[in-house]
Design a protein around this motif. Structure first.
Motif, PDB file in Angstrom:
ATOM      1  N   GLY A 178     -19.496   6.016 -27.579  1.00 32.64           N
ATOM      2  CA  GLY A 178     -20.820   5.394 -27.572  1.00 32.64           C
ATOM      3  C   GLY A 178     -20.855   4.183 -26.670  1.00 32.64           C
ATOM      4  O   GLY A 178     -19.813   3.674 -26.241  1.00 32.64           O
ATOM      5  N   ALA A 179     -22.073   3.686 -26.393  1.00 35.19           N
ATOM      6  CA  ALA A 179     -22.216   2.543 -25.496  1.00 35.19           C
ATOM      7  C   ALA A 179     -23.232   1.527 -26.011  1.00 35.19           C
ATOM      8  O   ALA A 179     -23.641   0.644 -25.276  1.00 35.19           O
ATOM      9  CB  ALA A 179     -22.632   3.016 -24.097  1.00 35.19           C
ATOM     10  N   GLY A 180     -23.621   1.650 -27.288  1.00 33.39           N
ATOM     11  CA  GLY A 180     -24.581   0.712 -27.862  1.00 33.39           C
ATOM     12  C   GLY A 180     -23.891  -0.403 -28.617  1.00 33.39           C
ATOM     13  O   GLY A 180     -22.662  -0.551 -28.587  1.00 33.39           O
ATOM     14  N   HIS A 181     -24.701  -1.193 -29.330  1.00 34.07           N
ATOM     15  CA  HIS A 181     -24.153  -2.347 -30.030  1.00 34.07           C
ATOM     16  C   HIS A 181     -23.152  -1.951 -31.114  1.00 34.07           C
ATOM     17  O   HIS A 181     -22.176  -2.660 -31.352  1.00 34.07           O
ATOM     18  CB  HIS A 181     -25.296  -3.167 -30.640  1.00 34.07           C
ATOM     19  CG  HIS A 181     -26.199  -3.767 -29.612  1.00 34.07           C
ATOM     20  ND1 HIS A 181     -27.498  -3.363 -29.435  1.00 34.07           N
ATOM     21  CD2 HIS A 181     -25.985  -4.727 -28.688  1.00 34.07           C
ATOM     22  CE1 HIS A 181     -28.051  -4.057 -28.460  1.00 34.07           C
ATOM     23  NE2 HIS A 181     -27.154  -4.895 -27.988  1.00 34.07           N
ATOM     24  N   SER A 182     -23.376  -0.821 -31.784  1.00 34.76           N
ATOM     25  CA  SER A 182     -22.447  -0.390 -32.833  1.00 34.76           C
ATOM     26  C   SER A 182     -21.080  -0.068 -32.243  1.00 34.76           C
ATOM     27  O   SER A 182     -20.039  -0.436 -32.802  1.00 34.76           O
ATOM     28  CB  SER A 182     -23.001   0.827 -33.577  1.00 34.76           C
ATOM     29  OG  SER A 182     -24.167   0.502 -34.281  1.00 34.76           O
ATOM     30  N   ALA A 183     -21.067   0.634 -31.111  1.00 31.23           N
ATOM     31  CA  ALA A 183     -19.803   0.973 -30.458  1.00 31.23           C
ATOM     32  C   ALA A 183     -19.082  -0.283 -29.992  1.00 31.23           C
ATOM     33  O   ALA A 183     -17.875  -0.445 -30.215  1.00 31.23           O
ATOM     34  CB  ALA A 183     -20.059   1.907 -29.276  1.00 31.23           C
ATOM     35  N   LEU A 184     -19.824  -1.193 -29.353  1.00 27.74           N
ATOM     36  CA  LEU A 184     -19.208  -2.426 -28.852  1.00 27.74           C
ATOM     37  C   LEU A 184     -18.650  -3.261 -29.995  1.00 27.74           C
ATOM     38  O   LEU A 184     -17.518  -3.755 -29.925  1.00 27.74           O
ATOM     39  CB  LEU A 184     -20.225  -3.235 -28.051  1.00 27.74           C
ATOM     40  CG  LEU A 184     -20.324  -2.947 -26.550  1.00 27.74           C
ATOM     41  CD1 LEU A 184     -20.704  -1.490 -26.287  1.00 27.74           C
ATOM     42  CD2 LEU A 184     -21.325  -3.888 -25.885  1.00 27.74           C
TER      43      LEU A 184
END
Length: 454
Positions: free
Chosen positions: A202-208
């Motif tokens: 993923g590349a959204g805030h949850s992944a980060l």
């Protein structure tokens, strides 16, 4: 005349805000919550710190409802965790105010229609009340309502690992090694991830956020190796607006993550569209591509943070106007479509953009964004304020905008990125529904294309 009954599906932050506004309009809310208590979805991510401060997380009508109870408003500039959001705001709102009499917990909505009307029948449809069927452990129950606001969210409908929107081949068979969303890797789930190779897709805030926590876990437990699986080819797109972001914690998240990647503390695999999951020597092989041309990563655990999608299964008898790709209301979809632009915030909007061909029915909150990412609670509060005004017949208040959103510091459109406050979503609302980026209005008048306007 008897008071209008407004059915609200979901007792999360936006659902409770909707109920508070309904009470203020002297109508009768009934909140149907599938979980055992209010804020059930928030409890699943109680360990996560929000990147929006309390200023953006408390609804005004809800605060007015709480005031007589002796409730103390938190510091407006501090950042709560999901757990603090529950303890200091949602739980008091649900249990110490008039809302406690309106919330029906363990009540999962299974279908909605209109009394005496299927989807195909038109004449007289608007006058028929809604019929909601729900399960509460006693068998099927029925509720009739004059209007319905669906704020059931998307948390329990995560996107699968497969890059084509379907579960990867082998995903169901290896579910024991897969978590979705943002697991508590340094807390409740620490033993599962410590000392392991953990791939995060993923590349959204949850992944980060998950990768940052795994990097911190690696400092505490040797052998912990975070691996970032990125479907795209440009890691920098995930780094955000940094110091240009008006929400400092959101900008700091991207900056912290970028530094970890630059230091090599997070291994990066780009152009990695997952297609297959299989077992190899007691571990999980994650493959991208088919047959002989496939690339693979071997890990102990996989976290899938690829966003969420709305559950529309119980709305099949209603006349919805949804964008075919984003699954958001058609007037809202162009403002949030990640194919067109990437903005952390979208201009305020309300009943007009969220209405359907089923009068009296509205999608709001995270569910209104369909498959699009990045939703601010304060956007949902403005949505339901406008919607409830519309239900009450106050068209002027429904059309009015009472919110200014913070800018993200970065927007992209057509592959062009613009940093700084002059090219970002947020800011004051524009009168024209198609204007996504407030600061771009003047640029467009001057002949420039802008970055995020639809």
């Amino acid at each position: 005349m008897s008071k209008k009954t407004v059915a609200i599906i979901g007792a999360g932050p936006v659902g409770l805000a909707a109920a508070a506004h309904v009470l203020e309009r002297d109508m009768s809310p009934v909140v149907l919550e599938a979980g055992p208590e209010a804020g059930h979805a928030v409890r699943q991510w109680r360990h996560v710190q929000l990147f929006s401060p309390w200023e953006y997380n408390v609804d005004k009508a809800s605060a007015r409802l709480l005031a007589p109870t002796g409730w103390n408003s938190p510091d407006q500039q501090s950042y709560p965790t999901g757990g603090e959001l529950i303890e200091r705001y949602l739980a008091p709102l649900a249990t110490r105010t008039k809302l406690r009499e309106t919330i029906w917990t363990s009540s999962r909505v299974t279908a909605i229609s209109r009394v005496g009307f299927d989807k195909a029948k038109t004449r007289g449809r608007e006058q028929a009340p809604f019929e909601l069927r729900y399960q509460n452990g006693k068998g099927p129950e029925v509720l009739r309502a004059d209007a319905v606001i669906d704020v059931s969210g998307t948390w329990f409908s995560p996107n699968p690992a497969g890059s084509n929107g379907l579960p990867a081949i082998g995903e169901h068979e290896h579910a024991g090694r897969i978590a979705y969303g943002m697991p508590d890797v340094r807390g409740a789930a620490r033993d599962k991830y410590a000392g392991k190779t953990v791939a995060v897709l993923g590349a959204g805030h949850s992944a980060l956020g998950t990768l940052i926590e795994l990097a911190r876990l690696a400092e505490e437990v040797p052998g912990t190796q975070p691996v970032w699986l990125l479907r795209g080819n440009d890691p920098a797109k995930a780094f955000g607006g940094g110091s240009n972001d008006k929400l400092a914690a959101r900008g700091e998240l991207g900056s912290t993550f970028a530094a970890l990647v630059a230091d090599g503390k997070i291994k990066v695999e780009t152009d990695f569209g997952v297609t297959h999951l299989s077992e190899v020597e007691g571990r999980l092989r994650i493959s991208a591509g088919a047959c002989c041309g496939a690339r693979s990563v071997v890990a102990d655990e996989l976290v899938v943070s690829t966003g969420f999608r709305p559950d529309l299964s119980f709305l099949s008898e209603l006349r919805l106007r949804l964008d075919p790709a984003i699954e958001a209301p058609v007037a809202l979809a162009p403002l949030i479509d990640p194919n067109e632009h990437s903005c952390g915030t979208v201009r305020p909007h309300g009943a007009r953009e969220l209405a359907h061909d089923e009068p009296g029915f509205y999608l709001a909150g995270m569910k209104s964004y369909g498959r699009a990412p990045t939703f601010l609670m304060t956007t949902g509060y403005e949505q339901v304020r406008s919607i409830v005004a519309d239900i009450a017949g106050d068209k002027e208040a429904a059309a009015r905008i009472e919110l200014v959103l913070p800018e993200t510091g970065v927007c992209t459109r057509g592959g062009v990125e613009s940093a700084g406050a002059a090219g970002c979503c947020g800011g004051p609302a524009k009168a024209e529904p198609s204007a996504c980026c407030a600061a771009d209005e003047s640029a467009m008048k001057a002949g420039s294309a802008g970055c995020g306007c639809s």
